[in-house]
Design a protein around this motif. Structure first.
Motif, mmCIF file in Angstrom:
data_model
loop_
_atom_site.group_PDB
_atom_site.id
_atom_site.type_symbol
_atom_site.label_atom_id
_atom_site.label_comp_id
_atom_site.label_asym_id
_atom_site.label_seq_id
_atom_site.Cartn_x
_atom_site.Cartn_y
_atom_site.Cartn_z
ATOM 1 N N MET A 256 5.360 -2.964 -4.107
ATOM 2 C CA MET A 256 4.228 -3.238 -3.330
ATOM 3 C C MET A 256 3.032 -3.742 -3.750
ATOM 4 O O MET A 256 2.664 -3.476 -5.044
ATOM 5 C CB MET A 256 3.719 -1.793 -2.571
ATOM 6 C CG MET A 256 3.690 -1.981 -1.132
ATOM 7 S SD MET A 256 2.830 -0.184 -0.519
ATOM 8 C CE MET A 256 1.847 -0.687 0.502
ATOM 9 N N GLU A 257 2.243 -4.851 -3.317
ATOM 10 C CA GLU A 257 1.061 -5.303 -3.743
ATOM 11 C C GLU A 257 -0.200 -4.479 -3.043
ATOM 12 O O GLU A 257 -0.054 -4.034 -2.063
ATOM 13 C CB GLU A 257 1.006 -6.874 -3.480
ATOM 14 C CG GLU A 257 2.032 -7.593 -4.026
ATOM 15 C CD GLU A 257 1.904 -7.451 -5.756
ATOM 16 O OE1 GLU A 257 0.722 -7.239 -6.005
ATOM 17 O OE2 GLU A 257 2.871 -8.166 -6.335
ATOM 18 N N ASN B 231 -3.555 -4.181 -0.844
ATOM 19 C CA ASN B 231 -3.903 -5.023 0.458
ATOM 20 C C ASN B 231 -2.551 -5.333 1.301
ATOM 21 O O ASN B 231 -2.860 -6.361 2.071
ATOM 22 C CB ASN B 231 -4.783 -6.026 0.325
ATOM 23 C CG ASN B 231 -6.280 -5.736 -0.501
ATOM 24 O OD1 ASN B 231 -6.923 -4.793 -0.201
ATOM 25 N ND2 ASN B 231 -6.595 -6.478 -1.677
ATOM 26 N N GLU B 232 -1.835 -4.660 0.984
ATOM 27 C CA GLU B 232 -0.517 -5.016 1.939
ATOM 28 C C GLU B 232 0.101 -3.542 2.475
ATOM 29 O O GLU B 232 0.157 -2.638 1.865
ATOM 30 C CB GLU B 232 0.619 -5.891 1.687
ATOM 31 C CG GLU B 232 1.609 -5.576 0.451
ATOM 32 C CD GLU B 232 2.633 -6.397 -0.001
ATOM 33 O OE1 GLU B 232 2.640 -7.487 0.333
ATOM 34 O OE2 GLU B 232 3.411 -5.804 -0.984
ATOM 35 N N THR B 233 0.719 -3.676 3.755
ATOM 36 C CA THR B 233 1.291 -2.273 4.276
ATOM 37 C C THR B 233 2.670 -2.418 3.501
ATOM 38 O O THR B 233 3.103 -3.473 2.972
ATOM 39 C CB THR B 233 1.295 -2.731 5.743
ATOM 40 O OG1 THR B 233 2.478 -3.460 6.168
ATOM 41 C CG2 THR B 233 0.183 -2.510 6.366
ATOM 42 N N GLU C 91 4.835 -5.137 5.435
ATOM 43 C CA GLU C 91 4.351 -6.462 5.080
ATOM 44 C C GLU C 91 5.036 -6.678 3.576
ATOM 45 O O GLU C 91 5.518 -7.788 3.201
ATOM 46 C CB GLU C 91 2.934 -6.519 4.839
ATOM 47 C CG GLU C 91 2.171 -6.681 6.291
ATOM 48 C CD GLU C 91 0.753 -6.641 6.162
ATOM 49 O OE1 GLU C 91 0.072 -6.914 7.281
ATOM 50 O OE2 GLU C 91 0.157 -5.814 5.017
ATOM 51 N N GLY C 92 5.116 -5.567 2.634
ATOM 52 C CA GLY C 92 5.529 -6.078 1.269
ATOM 53 C C GLY C 92 7.018 -6.061 1.358
ATOM 54 O O GLY C 92 7.547 -6.814 0.654
ATOM 55 N N ARG D 63 7.743 -9.473 2.568
ATOM 56 C CA ARG D 63 7.329 -10.595 1.322
ATOM 57 C C ARG D 63 8.502 -10.539 0.239
ATOM 58 O O ARG D 63 8.998 -11.525 0.001
ATOM 59 C CB ARG D 63 5.852 -9.982 0.794
ATOM 60 C CG ARG D 63 5.790 -11.084 -0.527
ATOM 61 C CD ARG D 63 4.516 -10.354 -1.258
ATOM 62 N NE ARG D 63 4.600 -8.966 -1.494
ATOM 63 C CZ ARG D 63 5.205 -8.367 -2.275
ATOM 64 N NH1 ARG D 63 6.142 -9.072 -3.142
ATOM 65 N NH2 ARG D 63 5.247 -7.138 -2.562
ATOM 66 N N GLU D 64 9.083 -9.211 0.010
ATOM 67 C CA GLU D 64 10.248 -9.167 -0.690
ATOM 68 C C GLU D 64 11.550 -9.978 -0.461
ATOM 69 O O GLU D 64 12.296 -10.724 -0.998
ATOM 70 C CB GLU D 64 10.668 -7.682 -1.327
ATOM 71 C CG GLU D 64 9.378 -7.083 -2.252
ATOM 72 C CD GLU D 64 9.386 -7.667 -3.588
ATOM 73 O OE1 GLU D 64 10.409 -8.142 -4.091
ATOM 74 O OE2 GLU D 64 8.262 -7.248 -4.341
ATOM 75 N N GLU E 223 10.790 -13.538 -0.811
ATOM 76 C CA GLU E 223 10.519 -14.035 -2.351
ATOM 77 C C GLU E 223 12.064 -14.084 -2.909
ATOM 78 O O GLU E 223 12.440 -14.971 -3.615
ATOM 79 C CB GLU E 223 9.598 -13.005 -2.925
ATOM 80 C CG GLU E 223 8.197 -13.226 -2.834
ATOM 81 C CD GLU E 223 7.353 -12.134 -3.487
ATOM 82 O OE1 GLU E 223 6.150 -12.396 -3.377
ATOM 83 O OE2 GLU E 223 7.777 -11.508 -4.349
ATOM 84 N N ASP F 6 13.247 -14.785 6.568
ATOM 85 C CA ASP F 6 12.113 -14.082 7.461
ATOM 86 C C ASP F 6 12.785 -12.967 8.138
ATOM 87 O O ASP F 6 14.098 -13.267 8.890
ATOM 88 C CB ASP F 6 11.762 -15.202 8.211
ATOM 89 C CG ASP F 6 10.571 -15.944 7.710
ATOM 90 O OD1 ASP F 6 9.989 -15.390 6.823
ATOM 91 O OD2 ASP F 6 10.756 -17.271 8.185
#
Length: 178
Positions: free
Chosen positions: A71-72, A74-76, A79-80, A83-84, A87, A92
């Motif tokens: 996880m990064e 500032n993301e839930t 959201e993480g 994103r993964e 990436e 999506d």
């Protein structure tokens, strides 16, 4: 030139009010807290198939997993996980409920895994993936999965696949991970 050398956190001791040894800076008193890292992931599906990525990075390079990673800020967790998926597999997804939380204290990880239907059947390998492919349940390369948590999460997904809402489970791993 100033000959003063700052040491930084270099002394192991139990800080006042704490219950375990930590690295402490003898100059300023800074305490270096080492805390677990959160891994988020998504079991990505399209119709009756599961998206898996062949890892291009260690650990377990060449083995199969679903999109997951750290996880990064500032993301839930959702959201993480999304994103993964973008990436690692160029997809999506609609991140849904958490299907499992897995604790792996040996490596300092807490893994939070979701169900995530894909918005389209299109995918492509990202920088951390050698290849990406879709598998039916019977085709999943069970003997070539990257980590035990991948197997646990896939099995949990299959167990609850027809439920609209799923209570998350929590399991603690008692094995050597790498």
């Amino acid at each position: 030139m100033n000959d003063t050398k700052l040491n930084g956190p270099s002394i192991k001791k139990i800080p006042e009010g704490d219950d375990r040894e930590r690295l402490v800076c003898p100059d300023c008193g800074f305490i270096d807290y080492q805390n677990p890292r959160i891994v988020v992931g998504a079991v990505c599906t399209w119709e009756d198939k599961f998206l898996l990525c062949r890892r291009a990075i260690e650990p377990s390079v060449g083995k199969w997993t679903f999109p997951a990673g750290f996880m990064e800020l500032n993301e839930t967790v959702a959201e993480g996980a999304a994103r993964e998926a973008r990436e690692e597999a160029g997809v999506d997804v609609d991140v849904q409920d958490i299907i499992g939380v897995y604790e792996v204290p040996q490596v300092g990880h807490v893994m939070i895994m979701h169900r995530a239907p894909m918005r389209s059947p299109h995918f492509k390998a990202g920088m951390e993936s050698l290849e990406v492919d879709m598998f039916t349940w019977e085709e999943i390369p069970w003997d070539d999965l990257a980590f035990p948590s991948v197997k646990w999460t896939l099995e949990r997904f299959y167990e609850v696949r027809e439920h609209a809402e799923v209570p998350a489970i929590t399991e603690r791993a008692a094995f050597k991970v790498f």
